[in-house]
Design a protein around this motif. Structure first.
Motif, PDB file in Angstrom:
ATOM      1  N   LEU A  18       1.024  -1.083   0.160  1.00 24.60           N
ATOM      2  CA  LEU A  18       0.452   0.132  -0.250  1.00 24.60           C
ATOM      3  C   LEU A  18       0.983   1.303   0.050  1.00 24.60           C
ATOM      4  CD1 LEU A  18      -1.902  -1.944   2.228  1.00 24.60           C
ATOM      5  CD2 LEU A  18      -2.404  -1.871   0.276  1.00 24.60           C
ATOM      6  N   TYR A  19       1.855   0.875   0.492  1.00 22.40           N
ATOM      7  CA  TYR A  19       3.127   2.092   0.599  1.00 22.40           C
ATOM      8  C   TYR A  19       4.662   1.041   0.574  1.00 22.40           C
ATOM      9  CZ  TYR A  19       6.406   5.820   1.548  1.00 22.40           C
ATOM     10  OH  TYR A  19       7.334   6.615   1.446  1.00 22.40           O
ATOM     11  N   ARG A  20       5.971   1.770  -0.817  1.00 21.77           N
ATOM     12  CA  ARG A  20       6.755   1.354  -0.476  1.00 21.77           C
ATOM     13  C   ARG A  20       7.858   2.152  -0.632  1.00 21.77           C
ATOM     14  NH1 ARG A  20       9.030  -4.559  -1.105  1.00 21.77           N
ATOM     15  NH2 ARG A  20      11.462  -4.070  -0.162  1.00 21.77           N
ATOM     16  N   ASP A  21       8.820   2.632   0.145  1.00 18.57           N
ATOM     17  CA  ASP A  21      10.148   3.183  -0.810  1.00 18.57           C
ATOM     18  C   ASP A  21      11.037   2.426  -0.822  1.00 18.57           C
ATOM     19  OD1 ASP A  21      10.088   3.695   1.563  1.00 18.57           O
ATOM     20  OD2 ASP A  21      10.172   6.116   2.173  1.00 18.57           O
ATOM     21  N   ASP A  22      12.463   2.716  -0.252  1.00 15.76           N
ATOM     22  CA  ASP A  22      13.527   2.206  -0.018  1.00 15.76           C
ATOM     23  C   ASP A  22      13.514   1.673   1.978  1.00 15.76           C
ATOM     24  OD1 ASP A  22      14.393   2.516  -2.934  1.00 15.76           O
ATOM     25  OD2 ASP A  22      15.913   3.734  -2.180  1.00 15.76           O
ATOM     26  N   ASP A  23      12.689   2.618   2.185  1.00 13.74           N
ATOM     27  CA  ASP A  23      13.398   1.938   3.566  1.00 13.74           C
ATOM     28  C   ASP A  23      11.651   1.648   4.759  1.00 13.74           C
ATOM     29  OD1 ASP A  23      15.378   3.358   3.773  1.00 13.74           O
ATOM     30  OD2 ASP A  23      14.507   4.968   3.688  1.00 13.74           O
ATOM     31  N   VAL A  24      10.661   1.569   4.225  1.00  9.93           N
ATOM     32  CA  VAL A  24       9.287   1.558   4.893  1.00  9.93           C
ATOM     33  C   VAL A  24       8.279   0.437   3.826  1.00  9.93           C
ATOM     34  CG1 VAL A  24       7.335   2.619   5.464  1.00  9.93           C
ATOM     35  CG2 VAL A  24       9.955   3.321   6.301  1.00  9.93           C
ATOM     36  N   LEU A  25       7.960  -0.095   4.547  1.00 16.57           N
ATOM     37  CA  LEU A  25       6.740  -1.181   3.520  1.00 16.57           C
ATOM     38  C   LEU A  25       5.380  -0.870   3.736  1.00 16.57           C
ATOM     39  CD1 LEU A  25       5.889  -3.011   1.313  1.00 16.57           C
ATOM     40  CD2 LEU A  25       6.498  -4.853   2.740  1.00 16.57           C
ATOM     41  N   ALA A  26       3.999  -0.664   3.809  1.00 13.23           N
ATOM     42  CA  ALA A  26       3.330  -0.877   4.430  1.00 13.23           C
ATOM     43  C   ALA A  26       2.200  -2.249   3.548  1.00 13.23           C
ATOM     44  CB  ALA A  26       2.040   0.760   4.414  1.00 13.23           C
ATOM     45  N   ALA A  56      19.593   4.043  16.406  1.00 12.13           N
ATOM     46  CA  ALA A  56      19.539   5.158  17.027  1.00 12.13           C
ATOM     47  C   ALA A  56      19.454   5.451  15.373  1.00 12.13           C
ATOM     48  CB  ALA A  56      20.563   5.589  17.516  1.00 12.13           C
ATOM     49  N   ASP A  57      18.210   4.567  14.419  1.00  9.47           N
ATOM     50  CA  ASP A  57      18.161   5.799  12.816  1.00  9.47           C
ATOM     51  C   ASP A  57      16.838   6.183  13.150  1.00  9.47           C
ATOM     52  OD1 ASP A  57      17.734   5.817  10.119  1.00  9.47           O
ATOM     53  OD2 ASP A  57      18.278   3.858  10.441  1.00  9.47           O
ATOM     54  N   ALA A  58      17.285   7.696  13.298  1.00  9.11           N
ATOM     55  CA  ALA A  58      16.434   8.877  13.775  1.00  9.11           C
ATOM     56  C   ALA A  58      15.819   9.344  12.144  1.00  9.11           C
ATOM     57  CB  ALA A  58      16.987  10.279  13.743  1.00  9.11           C
ATOM     58  N   ALA A  59      16.031   8.770  10.972  1.00  6.11           N
ATOM     59  CA  ALA A  59      15.452   9.567   9.887  1.00  6.11           C
ATOM     60  C   ALA A  59      14.356   7.913   9.528  1.00  6.11           C
ATOM     61  CB  ALA A  59      16.651   8.872   8.435  1.00  6.11           C
ATOM     62  N   LEU A  60      14.820   6.984  10.296  1.00  4.63           N
ATOM     63  CA  LEU A  60      14.277   5.411   9.476  1.00  4.63           C
ATOM     64  C   LEU A  60      12.621   5.907  10.545  1.00  4.63           C
ATOM     65  CD1 LEU A  60      13.373   3.034   8.327  1.00  4.63           C
ATOM     66  CD2 LEU A  60      14.669   2.087  10.058  1.00  4.63           C
ATOM     67  N   THR A  61      13.118   6.209  12.739  1.00  6.97           N
ATOM     68  CA  THR A  61      12.197   5.564  12.911  1.00  6.97           C
ATOM     69  C   THR A  61      11.453   7.157  12.184  1.00  6.97           C
ATOM     70  OG1 THR A  61      13.724   5.733  14.596  1.00  6.97           O
ATOM     71  CG2 THR A  61      11.576   6.880  15.175  1.00  6.97           C
ATOM     72  N   ALA A  62      11.398   8.386  11.749  1.00  7.69           N
ATOM     73  CA  ALA A  62      10.283   9.146  11.521  1.00  7.69           C
ATOM     74  C   ALA A  62       9.902   9.447  10.121  1.00  7.69           C
ATOM     75  CB  ALA A  62      11.494  10.447  11.578  1.00  7.69           C
ATOM     76  N   LYS A  63      10.555   7.930   9.222  1.00  3.09           N
ATOM     77  CA  LYS A  63       9.882   8.212   7.980  1.00  3.09           C
ATOM     78  C   LYS A  63       8.793   6.767   8.726  1.00  3.09           C
ATOM     79  CE  LYS A  63      12.072   7.738   3.819  1.00  3.09           C
ATOM     80  NZ  LYS A  63      12.606   7.279   2.883  1.00  3.09           N
ATOM     81  N   PHE A  65       7.095   6.749  11.167  1.00  2.00           N
ATOM     82  CA  PHE A  65       5.619   7.413  11.972  1.00  2.00           C
ATOM     83  C   PHE A  65       4.952   8.047  10.947  1.00  2.00           C
ATOM     84  CE2 PHE A  65       7.394   6.174  15.859  1.00  2.00           C
ATOM     85  CZ  PHE A  65       6.456   5.458  16.616  1.00  2.00           C
ATOM     86  N   ALA A  66       5.857   8.937   9.460  1.00  2.00           N
ATOM     87  CA  ALA A  66       5.712   9.747   9.285  1.00  2.00           C
ATOM     88  C   ALA A  66       4.469   8.916   7.914  1.00  2.00           C
ATOM     89  CB  ALA A  66       6.487  10.358   8.217  1.00  2.00           C
ATOM     90  N   VAL A  67       4.080   8.027   7.775  1.00  2.00           N
ATOM     91  CA  VAL A  67       3.401   6.963   6.564  1.00  2.00           C
ATOM     92  C   VAL A  67       2.779   6.119   7.455  1.00  2.00           C
ATOM     93  CG1 VAL A  67       3.726   4.571   4.928  1.00  2.00           C
ATOM     94  CG2 VAL A  67       5.886   6.186   5.130  1.00  2.00           C
TER      95      VAL A  67
END
Ligand code: 5GP
Ligand code: ZN
Length: 112
Positions: A18-26, A56-63, A65-67
């Protein structure tokens, strides 16, 4: 390690993204507990939010929650709930970090 969400994220087990990029899948939860029940997960294996915090991957954590919040906003006209079950007492059954996105009905509180 035999992790079902790694196998889904790696394409070994088919799932409709339902969503996918290099870091996150839904994906949709296989056993939905509400009219909308999605799972948002990092592609990389982290066992739970504590493990991601340790990494401590702040960018992944943020992404993550954003997604999750974006999908909730799109699907939950009257609101939505993000849940991260963690560990045995937290009700976690798949040890690959995922955020549940629940919407589409009034959700009781407190949870079970
Ligand atoms: P937890 O209990 O760890 O918080 O959440 C795991 C979730 O993954 C459960 O809601 C369960 O229904 C879902 N689940 C387990 N196996 C699969 C699967 O193979 N595909 C999908 N889409 N969801 C799964
Ligand atoms: Zn995994």
């Amino acid at each position: 390690m035999d992790c079902i969400f790694c196998r889904i994220a790696g394409g070994e087990i088919p799932a409709t993204p339902l969503y996918r990029d290099d870091d996150v899948l839904a994906i949709a939860d296989i056993n939905p507990q509400a009219p909308t029940h999605l799972l948002v997960m990092p592609i990389a294996h982290h066992a739970n939010i504590g493990a991601l915090s340790d990494a401590a991957d702040a960018a992944l954590t943020a992404k993550l929650f954003a997604v999750a919040s974006q999908l909730g906003r799109e699907r939950g006209a009257n609101g939505y709930r993000l849940v991260m079950n963690t560990g045995a007492d937290g009700g976690q059954t798949v040890d690959h970090l995922h955020v549940h996105v629940l919407a589409g009905r009034p959700l009781g509180w407190p949870p079970g």
